[in-house]
Design an enzyme around this catalytic site. Structure first.
Site, PDB file in Angstrom:
ATOM      1  N   SER A 165       0.993  -1.512  -0.017  1.00 21.27           N
ATOM      2  CA  SER A 165      -0.185  -0.549  -0.081  1.00 21.27           C
ATOM      3  C   SER A 165       0.220   1.375   0.018  1.00 21.27           C
ATOM      4  O   SER A 165       2.214   1.541  -1.324  1.00 21.27           O
ATOM      5  CB  SER A 165      -1.106  -0.108   1.047  1.00 21.27           C
ATOM      6  OG  SER A 165      -1.782   1.283   1.166  1.00 21.27           O
ATOM      7  N   ASP A 216      -9.936  -6.211  -3.793  1.00 23.33           N
ATOM      8  CA  ASP A 216      -9.629  -4.917  -3.531  1.00 23.33           C
ATOM      9  C   ASP A 216      -9.793  -5.000  -5.384  1.00 23.33           C
ATOM     10  O   ASP A 216      -8.304  -4.785  -5.485  1.00 23.33           O
ATOM     11  CB  ASP A 216      -8.042  -5.074  -3.510  1.00 23.33           C
ATOM     12  CG  ASP A 216      -7.272  -3.424  -2.842  1.00 23.33           C
ATOM     13  OD1 ASP A 216      -7.829  -3.074  -3.598  1.00 23.33           O
ATOM     14  OD2 ASP A 216      -6.320  -3.611  -3.011  1.00 23.33           O
ATOM     15  N   HIS A 243      -7.686  -5.023   1.032  1.00 27.07           N
ATOM     16  CA  HIS A 243      -6.816  -4.214   0.935  1.00 27.07           C
ATOM     17  C   HIS A 243      -5.428  -5.003   1.375  1.00 27.07           C
ATOM     18  O   HIS A 243      -4.211  -4.939   0.687  1.00 27.07           O
ATOM     19  CB  HIS A 243      -7.156  -3.094   0.380  1.00 27.07           C
ATOM     20  CG  HIS A 243      -5.495  -1.888   0.373  1.00 27.07           C
ATOM     21  ND1 HIS A 243      -5.456  -1.743  -1.274  1.00 27.07           N
ATOM     22  CD2 HIS A 243      -5.270  -1.202   1.270  1.00 27.07           C
ATOM     23  CE1 HIS A 243      -4.016  -1.420  -0.697  1.00 27.07           C
ATOM     24  NE2 HIS A 243      -4.149  -0.570   0.502  1.00 27.07           N
TER      25      HIS A 243
END
Length: 265
Positions: A165, A216, A243
């Site tokens: 991320s 996601d 995610h």
């Protein structure tokens, strides 16, 4: 008499159906609990999942001086008897916006890597955990230099860089500019993948395991679309995961990670 006979037949059928359901229920439940995992380009489900480490792995902490100081955790590789051994590879773990280096300790990732012969180094990125923020990291080159400083200070020569991320702000520019310093790359739905052309990605030789959760549909799908331009990539798609897919499916994530590392020369 006919009525009584019919009642007995119906009762017998009910008892038979109940017995069959009792016998079949364990296999039905077991099938519903099997991990759902899609892997492209590598046999990620061909082996049994890595066992939970039973060896007591020590996680030491430290802080590198500089601007900013960098807090880190380290797990050294051990053999089956818990004795320290030389690392097969060095794995540097970054983290997402809602997490820190402690995430990899609590999830068991660092201990798992150590018991499989890998040195694990997890950093608190500036502004997170125990690493203070710094105005010196506003430029892309400064963030690349920070990763280089971390590796050089800890004697890491050719790392496998794991980056979920938000940490893509650091890892993706590092991959583009300093991929010669990487033995492998494990992006987990990172940010920043749209900043480079397919031609740029296609010029990078680093073996890469692209990880994302099937649920996601934002960063996961976007990063997958961009990173499959890398010529030496594998894909680990975790079904039913969001995610932070490694948190939703740690067992499958760990299996895919260990399988990928074992294929690196």
């Amino acid at each position: 008499m006919n009525f009584l006979r019919n009642r007995l037949v119906v009762l017998g059928l009910v008892l038979l159906a109940t017995l069959l359901l009792y016998l079949l229920l364990p296999s039905i439940r077991q099938g519903s609990m099997e991990p759902s995992l899609e892997a492209q380009g590598m046999g990620l489900m061909s082996t049994s999942p890595p066992p939970i480490p039973t060896i007591n792995v020590s996680i030491r902490t430290g802080q590198l001086p500089g601007d900013p100081p960098l807090f880190f955790r380290e797990a050294l590789p051990v053999d089956g008897a818990g004795r320290q051994i030389l690392p097969r590879l060095q794995v540097v773990l970054l983290h997402g916006q809602a997490f820190t280096s402690k995430t990899w300790e609590e999830l068991g990732t660092m201990a798992l890597l150590a018991t499989h012969g890998y040195q694990a180094l997890a950093m608190d990125l500036p502004g997170y955990g125990k690493s203070p923020d710094s105005e010196a990291l506003k430029t892309e080159q400064n963030r690349v230099d920070l990763i280089s400083r971390f590796m050089e200070s800890l004697g890491v020569r050719a790392a496998v860089l794991l980056s979920p991320s938000m940490s893509g702000h650091y890892s993706i520019p590092f991959l583009i500019k300093n991929n010669a310093q990487l033995h492998g790359f494990v992006p987990i739905a990172p940010v920043g993948t749209r900043s480079y052309t397919p031609q740029k990605y296609q010029s990078i030789p680093t073996p890469t395991l692209i990880v994302y959760g099937a649920l996601d549909t934002n960063l996961g799908a976007q990063s997958h679309k961009n990173l499959i331009q890398l010529p030496h990539h594998f894909v680990l798609r975790l079904e039913g995961a969001r995610h932070a897919c490694y948190m939703d499916k740690p067992r499958e994530f760990h299996q895919g990670l260990i399988d990928f590392l074992s294929k690196l020369k």
